[in-house]
Design a protein around this motif. Structure first.
Motif: not given
Length: 365
Positions: A281-287, A290-294, A320-331
């Motif tokens: 998973y990857y995190i947006s540079n805008k966040n 918040l890397v550690n929290e995400i 798809t459920e896993l993707v939803y949860l991970v994206r909802n977590a901030g990825a």
């Protein structure tokens, strides 16, 4: 339905109605500082409290809202009693030093994993020529305290007998349960009408199977062949039931008034369908701040997915459920290698094997 009430007036509305009626009958206007208005305010508040109590009493007569002892009493209408606490059980393997030519009887003995938890056997016997005996022992304490001892951990005898050599548990201890939760009781009350049929409906078997142990969260009932019914129970947390739990389910469902004479019952453990979790998973540079929290939230999301996936039989392995949860977590983006979608049959449950989420870094939107 959440606002189902007989009385819906607030204390202010009751006061307004009382003041208006008083002024209408007396011809006197009551100012805010009038002592008579204060008296009416006290009465209005008392009436409001009484109305709320009446509303609550109404709801206690409806299964959706009832709670506590009210729910227990509601079960009487369908002969559904709240299940009490249960003791865990485990399969033990006893071994003696050498085979005997005569029968060796053993009175009930206690075994322990080495703490203050004890499992008590019934009376059992080594027949001539036997050196090994398998015995089901019951925990001496009710509740979940006796659950979860892995094979080999229960290996100390408290009451040794002649020629004793060793004892060891052959399976994980299971079946201990606290007193049934109110929500579980209410669910069984909803299903209770099915138990009154003598035709052997699936819902009826599900109802009775769940009365065997309140740790059973899901049950599948299918006719595998004419006259043959397969019952598959699943325990909380996606744990497979032990042989002793399966015996309890079969005994309860086989009672004369519950099982049609034409039914042959098979009570089996669910089949586990293994899958792996492997994604980056990857995190947006805008966040970036918040890397550690995400990362922490993503790990929690993975745990939530694992728990959800094995919480019921016949729940398809769904990435798809896993993707939803991970994206909802901030990825920002999720690249999944596994799992891939897989159909899970009615007597199967998904089981994670290797869980390997990887952080791929920060990237532009």
């Amino acid at each position: 339905m959440n606002d189902l009430n007989i009385h819906n007036e607030s204390s202010e509305e009751i006061l307004g109605r009382m003041v208006n009626k008083y002024e209408e009958l007396s011809g006197v206007s009551l100012g805010l500082a009038d002592e008579r208005r204060w008296l009416l305010q006290t009465v209005a508040y008392s009436l409001f409290i009484r109305n709320e109590t009446t509303n609550e009493g109404l709801k206690m007569n409806l299964l959706r809202y009832t709670k506590g002892d009210y729910a227990t009493e509601m079960g009487a209408f369908t002969d559904t009693e709240r299940l009490g606490a249960k003791k865990a059980s485990v399969l033990l393997n006893f071994e003696i030093e050498e085979a005997k030519e005569h029968l060796l009887g053993v009175n009930p003995v206690r075994v322990t994993p080495g703490n203050n938890i004890y499992f008590l056997t019934p009376y059992f016997e080594f027949k001539p020529g036997e050196t090994i005996k398998e015995v089901i022992a019951i925990c001496t304490k009710e509740g979940i305290v006796g659950n979860g001892y892995l094979p080999g951990e229960i290996n100390k005898i408290v009451d040794p007998f002649p020629f004793f050599k060793s004892v060891i548990n052959m399976e994980i201890s299971q079946g201990g349960a606290e007193i049934e939760s109110i929500e579980s009781l209410k669910e069984r009350i909803r299903n209770a009408p099915s138990k009154f049929s003598t035709a052997g409906p699936g819902d009826g078997y599900i109802y009775w199977a769940k009365t065997a142990n309140q740790e059973i969260i899901d049950v599948n009932v299918e006719m595998t062949a004419p006259g043959t019914v397969r019952i598959t129970p699943l325990m909380k947390g996606g744990v497979l039931p032990t042989d002793s739990v399966l015996q309890d389910v079969k005994a309860i469902c086989s009672a004369d008034k519950r099982r049609p004479l034409t039914d042959n019952l098979l009570v089996n453990k669910p089949t586990q369908i293994n899958y792996n979790i492997d994604f980056t998973y990857y995190i947006s540079n805008k966040n970036i701040g918040l890397v550690n929290e995400i990362q922490e939230n993503v790990n929690k999301a993975v745990s939530e997915y694992v728990t959800w996936q094995k919480a019921a039989l016949k729940r398809d392995i769904t990435p798809t459920e896993l993707v939803y949860l991970v994206r909802n977590a901030g990825a920002k983006r999720v690249s999944i290698v596994s799992p891939v979608f897989k159909k899970v049959n009615s007597f199967e449950v998904a089981k994670e094997v290797n869980v390997n989420p990887k952080y791929g870094g920060v990237e532009d939107d």
